[in-house]
Write a protein that holds these residues in place. Structure first.
Motif, PDB file in Angstrom:
ATOM      1  N   THR A   1       0.849  -1.192   0.000  1.00 14.25           N
ATOM      2  CA  THR A   1       0.000   0.000   0.000  1.00 14.25           C
ATOM      3  C   THR A   1       0.888   1.248   0.000  1.00 14.25           C
ATOM      4  O   THR A   1       1.744   1.406   0.876  1.00 14.25           O
ATOM      5  N   VAL A   2       0.673   2.102  -0.979  1.00 16.99           N
ATOM      6  CA  VAL A   2       1.498   3.309  -1.103  1.00 16.99           C
ATOM      7  C   VAL A   2       0.722   4.581  -0.744  1.00 16.99           C
ATOM      8  O   VAL A   2       1.309   5.626  -0.466  1.00 16.99           O
ATOM      9  N   GLY A   3      -0.603   4.481  -0.754  1.00 21.61           N
ATOM     10  CA  GLY A   3      -1.409   5.646  -0.395  1.00 21.61           C
ATOM     11  C   GLY A   3      -2.748   5.185   0.159  1.00 21.61           C
ATOM     12  O   GLY A   3      -3.280   4.156  -0.279  1.00 21.61           O
ATOM     13  N   GLY A   4      -3.273   5.916   1.138  1.00 24.74           N
ATOM     14  CA  GLY A   4      -4.570   5.533   1.697  1.00 24.74           C
ATOM     15  C   GLY A   4      -5.325   6.751   2.186  1.00 24.74           C
ATOM     16  O   GLY A   4      -4.731   7.678   2.754  1.00 24.74           O
ATOM     17  N   VAL A   5      -6.634   6.718   1.950  1.00 29.45           N
ATOM     18  CA  VAL A   5      -7.504   7.802   2.409  1.00 29.45           C
ATOM     19  C   VAL A   5      -8.772   7.192   2.999  1.00 29.45           C
ATOM     20  O   VAL A   5      -9.387   6.310   2.398  1.00 29.45           O
ATOM     21  N   VAL A   6      -9.115   7.637   4.203  1.00 28.77           N
ATOM     22  CA  VAL A   6     -10.410   7.299   4.796  1.00 28.77           C
ATOM     23  C   VAL A   6     -11.117   8.624   5.029  1.00 28.77           C
ATOM     24  O   VAL A   6     -10.591   9.500   5.736  1.00 28.77           O
ATOM     25  N   TYR A   7     -12.283   8.764   4.430  1.00 27.75           N
ATOM     26  CA  TYR A   7     -13.033  10.008   4.593  1.00 27.75           C
ATOM     27  C   TYR A   7     -14.201   9.759   5.540  1.00 27.75           C
ATOM     28  O   TYR A   7     -15.126   9.002   5.222  1.00 27.75           O
ATOM     29  N   ASP A   8     -14.135  10.374   6.716  1.00 29.50           N
ATOM     30  CA  ASP A   8     -15.235  10.306   7.679  1.00 29.50           C
ATOM     31  C   ASP A   8     -16.274  11.317   7.190  1.00 29.50           C
ATOM     32  O   ASP A   8     -16.113  12.538   7.343  1.00 29.50           O
ATOM     33  N   VAL A   9     -17.324  10.785   6.598  1.00 24.69           N
ATOM     34  CA  VAL A   9     -18.237  11.613   5.801  1.00 24.69           C
ATOM     35  C   VAL A   9     -18.957  12.670   6.642  1.00 24.69           C
ATOM     36  O   VAL A   9     -18.983  13.844   6.275  1.00 24.69           O
ATOM     37  N   MET A  10     -19.544  12.280   7.757  1.00 24.99           N
ATOM     38  CA  MET A  10     -20.377  13.226   8.495  1.00 24.99           C
ATOM     39  C   MET A  10     -19.558  14.196   9.352  1.00 24.99           C
ATOM     40  O   MET A  10     -20.016  15.289   9.674  1.00 24.99           O
ATOM     41  N   GLN A  11     -18.343  13.803   9.712  1.00 26.47           N
ATOM     42  CA  GLN A  11     -17.484  14.750  10.446  1.00 26.47           C
ATOM     43  C   GLN A  11     -16.606  15.555   9.495  1.00 26.47           C
ATOM     44  O   GLN A  11     -15.862  16.430   9.939  1.00 26.47           O
ATOM     45  N   ASP A  12     -16.670  15.216   8.218  1.00 23.56           N
ATOM     46  CA  ASP A  12     -15.877  15.895   7.192  1.00 23.56           C
ATOM     47  C   ASP A  12     -14.389  15.894   7.551  1.00 23.56           C
ATOM     48  O   ASP A  12     -13.730  16.934   7.528  1.00 23.56           O
ATOM     49  N   ILE A  13     -13.888  14.723   7.905  1.00 25.19           N
ATOM     50  CA  ILE A  13     -12.459  14.587   8.219  1.00 25.19           C
ATOM     51  C   ILE A  13     -11.824  13.624   7.219  1.00 25.19           C
ATOM     52  O   ILE A  13     -12.301  12.489   7.045  1.00 25.19           O
ATOM     53  N   VAL A  14     -10.772  14.106   6.573  1.00 24.34           N
ATOM     54  CA  VAL A  14     -10.017  13.267   5.643  1.00 24.34           C
ATOM     55  C   VAL A  14      -8.790  12.729   6.372  1.00 24.34           C
ATOM     56  O   VAL A  14      -7.913  13.509   6.750  1.00 24.34           O
ATOM     57  N   TYR A  15      -8.735  11.428   6.569  1.00 29.16           N
ATOM     58  CA  TYR A  15      -7.521  10.794   7.085  1.00 29.16           C
ATOM     59  C   TYR A  15      -6.725  10.332   5.870  1.00 29.16           C
ATOM     60  O   TYR A  15      -7.300   9.718   4.962  1.00 29.16           O
ATOM     61  N   SER A  16      -5.423  10.621   5.877  1.00 28.05           N
ATOM     62  CA  SER A  16      -4.645  10.241   4.704  1.00 28.05           C
ATOM     63  C   SER A  16      -3.225   9.875   5.087  1.00 28.05           C
ATOM     64  O   SER A  16      -2.704  10.327   6.115  1.00 28.05           O
ATOM     65  N   ALA A  17      -2.614   9.057   4.255  1.00 27.59           N
ATOM     66  CA  ALA A  17      -1.205   8.705   4.456  1.00 27.59           C
ATOM     67  C   ALA A  17      -0.606   8.253   3.142  1.00 27.59           C
ATOM     68  O   ALA A  17      -1.287   7.651   2.308  1.00 27.59           O
ATOM     69  N   GLU A  18       0.673   8.583   2.989  1.00 28.42           N
ATOM     70  CA  GLU A  18       1.484   8.004   1.918  1.00 28.42           C
ATOM     71  C   GLU A  18       2.587   7.223   2.606  1.00 28.42           C
ATOM     72  O   GLU A  18       3.068   7.643   3.671  1.00 28.42           O
ATOM     73  N   ALA A  19       2.993   6.110   2.019  1.00 27.62           N
ATOM     74  CA  ALA A  19       4.024   5.285   2.650  1.00 27.62           C
ATOM     75  C   ALA A  19       5.275   6.122   2.907  1.00 27.62           C
ATOM     76  O   ALA A  19       5.806   6.766   2.004  1.00 27.62           O
ATOM     77  N   GLY A  20       5.694   6.153   4.158  1.00 27.59           N
ATOM     78  CA  GLY A  20       6.906   6.895   4.533  1.00 27.59           C
ATOM     79  C   GLY A  20       6.669   8.365   4.815  1.00 27.59           C
ATOM     80  O   GLY A  20       7.599   9.093   5.187  1.00 27.59           O
ATOM     81  N   GLY A  21       5.431   8.821   4.679  1.00 28.05           N
ATOM     82  CA  GLY A  21       5.179  10.273   4.776  1.00 28.05           C
ATOM     83  C   GLY A  21       4.366  10.713   5.979  1.00 28.05           C
ATOM     84  O   GLY A  21       3.957  11.875   6.060  1.00 28.05           O
ATOM     85  N   GLY A  22       4.092   9.801   6.916  1.00 26.87           N
ATOM     86  CA  GLY A  22       3.288  10.185   8.081  1.00 26.87           C
ATOM     87  C   GLY A  22       1.791  10.125   7.788  1.00 26.87           C
ATOM     88  O   GLY A  22       1.377   9.932   6.639  1.00 26.87           O
ATOM     89  N   ALA A  23       1.002  10.298   8.849  1.00 23.10           N
ATOM     90  CA  ALA A  23      -0.460  10.231   8.716  1.00 23.10           C
ATOM     91  C   ALA A  23      -1.080  11.562   9.108  1.00 23.10           C
ATOM     92  O   ALA A  23      -0.567  12.255  10.001  1.00 23.10           O
ATOM     93  N   TYR A  24      -2.187  11.882   8.473  1.00 19.68           N
ATOM     94  CA  TYR A  24      -2.807  13.193   8.642  1.00 19.68           C
ATOM     95  C   TYR A  24      -4.323  13.081   8.801  1.00 19.68           C
ATOM     96  O   TYR A  24      -4.950  12.180   8.250  1.00 19.68           O
ATOM     97  N   ALA A  25      -4.876  14.015   9.569  1.00 19.81           N
ATOM     98  CA  ALA A  25      -6.327  14.206   9.621  1.00 19.81           C
ATOM     99  C   ALA A  25      -6.551  15.652   9.199  1.00 19.81           C
ATOM    100  O   ALA A  25      -6.094  16.572   9.904  1.00 19.81           O
ATOM    101  N   ASN A  26      -7.199  15.839   8.061  1.00 20.14           N
ATOM    102  CA  ASN A  26      -7.367  17.188   7.490  1.00 20.14           C
ATOM    103  C   ASN A  26      -6.054  17.979   7.506  1.00 20.14           C
ATOM    104  O   ASN A  26      -5.978  19.090   8.031  1.00 20.14           O
ATOM    105  N   ASN A  27      -5.018  17.338   6.991  1.00 21.51           N
ATOM    106  CA  ASN A  27      -3.696  17.962   6.832  1.00 21.51           C
ATOM    107  C   ASN A  27      -2.932  18.205   8.131  1.00 21.51           C
ATOM    108  O   ASN A  27      -1.875  18.830   8.112  1.00 21.51           O
ATOM    109  N   LYS A  28      -3.482  17.775   9.252  1.00 25.96           N
ATOM    110  CA  LYS A  28      -2.764  17.911  10.523  1.00 25.96           C
ATOM    111  C   LYS A  28      -2.195  16.547  10.891  1.00 25.96           C
ATOM    112  O   LYS A  28      -2.901  15.538  10.843  1.00 25.96           O
TER     113      LYS A  28
END
Ligand code: IPD
Ligand code: CA
Ligand code: CA
Length: 255
Positions: free
Chosen positions: A106-133
């Motif tokens: 897995t090189v990229g992943g996104v989980v979008y929490d629809v009702m809270q409007d939060i995008v969780y995202s990660a790229e392999a080796g690049g850390g994890a983010y919730a709405n860019n934080k």
């Protein structure tokens, strides 16, 4: 590519949000607990059309339409609506989950929490983010102070892999156990330190792919019940902040 995954996850999330609370065409899959709605299908269609347009050679593994192999080394692993039971009952806890693999990693992943409007995202080796934080797992190393989460598969009546016994055992030794109903969100809540651990049996690759990467990039680990590394096709999943992993393994194997 991560921005493309985010873009389509949010577009699909908009379809899901628009369908929330509206009248649904509900069909049963394996049994009366295992639902699919026209919104699951519409979300998946939108994502697949996007992949076809943007990346015509990429393969796709999607919950409602299965595997469509292509020539590229990339595969999109798609859950168009994770938490369909919540969605169908009006409980606002559900997500869109999209992971992209290259040659099985897995090189990229996104989980979008629809009702809270939060995008969780990660790229392999690049850390994890919730709405860019940037997000990180909890530092807790004491199972007795841990808040855990689990989920039950649609064949739970058969008690696969002793899910009930393990549920009781882990509930007794932790601060508490929750069952939210979206495995992808469960992974992300461990990634941001809300929960300390998550375990479930009989998940599917589309439940695991994006969330696993996000959690690992936030400092957590995901293994089987033997503590070994797993891929997205694994049957038994133990995910944690890493610190309580040995204690959870001990209980999960000695219930
Ligand atoms: C389900 C959810 C749930 C988990 C089930 C999954 P679906 O996915 O992730 O939390 O307990 O095992 O099948 O069917 O809503 O996409
Ligand atoms: Ca799912
Ligand atoms: Ca789904």
């Amino acid at each position: 590519m991560i921005n493309k995954i985010i873009e389509i996850a949010k577009e699909a999330g908009q379809v899901v949000r628009d369908g929330f609370g509206k009248s649904l065409d509900i069909e049963f899959k394996t049994n009366e607990s295992n639902l699919v709605t026209q919104i699951d299908k519409a979300s998946e269609k939108l994502i697949i059309e996007y992949v076809h347009k943007e990346y015509p050679t990429h393969s796709i593994l999607a919950e409602e339409s299965g595997l469509s192999e292509n020539t590229s080394e990339f595969t999109w692993v798609i859950d168009p609506l994770d938490g369909t039971t919540n969605f169908a009952h009006g409980l606002p806890v559900f997500s869109v989950s999209i992971g992209v693999q290259k040659n099985g990693n897995t090189v990229g992943g996104v989980v979008y929490d629809v009702m809270q409007d939060i995008v969780y995202s990660a790229e392999a080796g690049g850390g994890a983010y919730a709405n860019n934080k940037r997000i990180k797992v909890s530092p807790n190393n004491n199972l007795q102070r841990a808040l855990l989460v689990t989920g039950f598969p649609y064949n739970i009546a058969d008690n696969p892999e002793h899910a009930f016994e393990r549920f009781v055992a882990l509930t007794k030794v932790s601060r508490g156990m929750r069952r939210l109903g979206s495995a992808a969100i469960d992974f992300c809540y461990v990634a941001k330190g809300v929960f300390d651990g998550f375990w479930e049996v009989h998940l599917h690759p589309w439940d695991i792919c994006a969330g696993k990467l996000i959690l690992e990039e936030a400092g957590g680990i995901v293994t089987g019940f033997d503590g070994e590394t797993i891929n997205i096709f694994a049957v038994k999943i133990l995910a944690s902040n890493k610190h309580i992993h040995p204690q959870m393994l001990e209980v999960i194997n000695n219930f």
